[in-house]
Design a protein around this motif. Structure first.
Motif, mmCIF file in Angstrom:
data_model
loop_
_atom_site.group_PDB
_atom_site.id
_atom_site.type_symbol
_atom_site.label_atom_id
_atom_site.label_comp_id
_atom_site.label_asym_id
_atom_site.label_seq_id
_atom_site.Cartn_x
_atom_site.Cartn_y
_atom_site.Cartn_z
ATOM 1 N N VAL A 44 0.840 -1.205 0.000
ATOM 2 C CA VAL A 44 0.000 0.000 0.000
ATOM 3 C C VAL A 44 0.873 1.252 0.000
ATOM 4 C CG1 VAL A 44 -1.615 1.338 1.430
ATOM 5 C CG2 VAL A 44 -2.007 -1.096 1.027
ATOM 6 N N THR A 45 1.958 1.222 0.734
ATOM 7 C CA THR A 45 2.871 2.367 0.791
ATOM 8 C C THR A 45 3.498 2.631 -0.573
ATOM 9 O OG1 THR A 45 3.351 1.922 3.108
ATOM 10 C CG2 THR A 45 4.914 3.290 1.923
ATOM 11 N N PHE A 46 3.950 1.579 -1.256
ATOM 12 C CA PHE A 46 4.525 1.758 -2.589
ATOM 13 C C PHE A 46 3.503 2.353 -3.549
ATOM 14 C CE2 PHE A 46 7.983 -1.149 -1.379
ATOM 15 C CZ PHE A 46 9.045 -0.475 -1.950
ATOM 16 N N VAL A 47 2.284 1.873 -3.488
ATOM 17 C CA VAL A 47 1.239 2.387 -4.378
ATOM 18 C C VAL A 47 0.943 3.847 -4.042
ATOM 19 C CG1 VAL A 47 -1.211 2.186 -4.988
ATOM 20 C CG2 VAL A 47 0.223 0.135 -4.829
ATOM 21 N N ALA A 48 0.857 4.165 -2.750
ATOM 22 C CA ALA A 48 0.535 5.541 -2.347
ATOM 23 C C ALA A 48 1.655 6.508 -2.719
ATOM 24 C CB ALA A 48 0.267 5.592 -0.849
ATOM 25 N N LEU A 49 2.892 6.075 -2.582
ATOM 26 C CA LEU A 49 4.005 6.962 -2.900
ATOM 27 C C LEU A 49 4.252 7.081 -4.404
ATOM 28 C CD1 LEU A 49 6.521 6.047 -0.059
ATOM 29 C CD2 LEU A 49 5.026 8.040 -0.227
ATOM 30 N N ALA A 50 3.669 6.204 -5.199
ATOM 31 C CA ALA A 50 3.830 6.268 -6.650
ATOM 32 C C ALA A 50 2.851 7.240 -7.292
ATOM 33 C CB ALA A 50 3.647 4.879 -7.247
ATOM 34 N N GLN A 51 1.936 7.775 -6.512
ATOM 35 C CA GLN A 51 0.967 8.740 -7.044
ATOM 36 C C GLN A 51 1.664 10.040 -7.408
ATOM 37 O OE1 GLN A 51 -2.176 7.643 -7.522
ATOM 38 N NE2 GLN A 51 -1.449 5.718 -6.669
ATOM 39 N N GLU A 52 0.968 10.883 -8.185
ATOM 40 C CA GLU A 52 1.552 12.156 -8.602
ATOM 41 C C GLU A 52 1.895 13.042 -7.412
ATOM 42 O OE1 GLU A 52 -0.348 14.481 -11.600
ATOM 43 O OE2 GLU A 52 -0.701 12.711 -12.843
ATOM 44 N N GLU A 53 0.967 13.145 -6.478
ATOM 45 C CA GLU A 53 1.212 13.913 -5.255
ATOM 46 C C GLU A 53 1.191 12.928 -4.085
ATOM 47 O OE1 GLU A 53 -1.175 17.348 -4.729
ATOM 48 O OE2 GLU A 53 -1.201 17.793 -6.861
ATOM 49 N N TRP A 57 3.073 10.782 4.878
ATOM 50 C CA TRP A 57 2.845 10.089 6.149
ATOM 51 C C TRP A 57 2.511 8.620 5.957
ATOM 52 C CZ3 TRP A 57 -1.733 7.677 6.956
ATOM 53 C CH2 TRP A 57 -2.822 8.094 6.216
ATOM 54 N N VAL A 58 2.105 8.241 4.762
ATOM 55 C CA VAL A 58 1.790 6.830 4.488
ATOM 56 C C VAL A 58 3.044 5.969 4.638
ATOM 57 C CG1 VAL A 58 0.928 5.229 2.736
ATOM 58 C CG2 VAL A 58 -0.128 7.460 3.005
ATOM 59 N N SER A 59 4.205 6.557 4.445
ATOM 60 C CA SER A 59 5.434 5.778 4.551
ATOM 61 C C SER A 59 5.702 5.300 5.979
ATOM 62 C CB SER A 59 6.620 6.588 4.043
ATOM 63 O OG SER A 59 6.783 7.754 4.815
ATOM 64 N N TYR A 60 5.011 5.886 6.953
ATOM 65 C CA TYR A 60 5.181 5.455 8.351
ATOM 66 C C TYR A 60 4.243 4.314 8.747
ATOM 67 C CZ TYR A 60 7.858 9.744 8.733
ATOM 68 O OH TYR A 60 8.787 10.735 8.553
ATOM 69 N N VAL A 61 3.283 4.002 7.916
ATOM 70 C CA VAL A 61 2.281 2.971 8.245
ATOM 71 C C VAL A 61 2.916 1.593 8.500
ATOM 72 C CG1 VAL A 61 0.250 1.748 7.370
ATOM 73 C CG2 VAL A 61 0.422 4.223 7.108
ATOM 74 N N PRO A 62 3.896 1.145 7.725
ATOM 75 C CA PRO A 62 4.463 -0.192 7.983
ATOM 76 C C PRO A 62 5.288 -0.304 9.266
ATOM 77 C CG PRO A 62 4.926 0.501 5.737
ATOM 78 C CD PRO A 62 4.377 1.676 6.455
ATOM 79 N N LEU A 63 5.565 0.814 9.924
ATOM 80 C CA LEU A 63 6.442 0.749 11.095
ATOM 81 C C LEU A 63 5.823 0.002 12.275
ATOM 82 C CD1 LEU A 63 8.122 4.253 11.086
ATOM 83 C CD2 LEU A 63 9.062 2.058 10.373
ATOM 84 N N LEU A 64 4.525 0.160 12.518
ATOM 85 C CA LEU A 64 3.901 -0.536 13.652
ATOM 86 C C LEU A 64 3.988 -2.056 13.504
ATOM 87 C CD1 LEU A 64 2.374 -0.515 16.318
ATOM 88 C CD2 LEU A 64 0.263 -0.409 14.976
ATOM 89 N N PRO A 65 3.539 -2.630 12.367
ATOM 90 C CA PRO A 65 3.699 -4.078 12.246
ATOM 91 C C PRO A 65 5.163 -4.515 12.238
ATOM 92 C CG PRO A 65 2.473 -3.213 10.352
ATOM 93 C CD PRO A 65 2.775 -2.084 11.253
ATOM 94 N N LEU A 66 6.052 -3.654 11.739
ATOM 95 C CA LEU A 66 7.472 -4.001 11.719
ATOM 96 C C LEU A 66 8.017 -4.126 13.143
ATOM 97 C CD1 LEU A 66 10.050 -4.476 10.080
ATOM 98 C CD2 LEU A 66 10.418 -2.001 10.167
#
Length: 95
Positions: A44-53, A57-66
């Motif tokens: 989900v983070t890769f998809v969200a960061l691949a958008q035009e804008e 903050w989405v890049s921090y989402v995987p940190l909790l499960p990590l």
């Protein structure tokens, strides 16, 4: 003669009996599900960061499960060493 059949743990036991908890089983299962959640959040983070804008903050989402994977993974890593330590300690105490 055959022994009477054993009842399943948790069923048919009186409330005064203790039901042993198998923490290792639960931790392994939680670790597996956390791995799936982590993988999905990374995708989900890769998809969200691949958008035009991209929403940064989405890049921090995987940190909790990590971090949860880190703790469960360390627990699972230490299990065999703790078991060896306990058995060695028991055998020394029996001497």
């Amino acid at each position: 003669m055959d022994a009477p059949p054993r009842q399943a743990l948790g069923r048919g036991c009186s409330s005064s009996q203790e039901v042993p908890l198998n923490w290792n089983k639960w931790v392994r299962q939680i670790h597996r599900w956390l791995a799936i959640v982590f993988t999905v959040t990374v995708i989900v983070t890769f998809v969200a960061l691949a958008q035009e804008e991209p929403v940064v903050w989405v890049s921090y989402v995987p940190l909790l499960p990590l971090f949860l994977l880190l703790f469960t993974g360390l627990y699972l890593f230490v299990l065999p060493y703790a078991a060896k330590w306990r058995t060695a300690r028991r055998t020394r105490a029996e001497r």
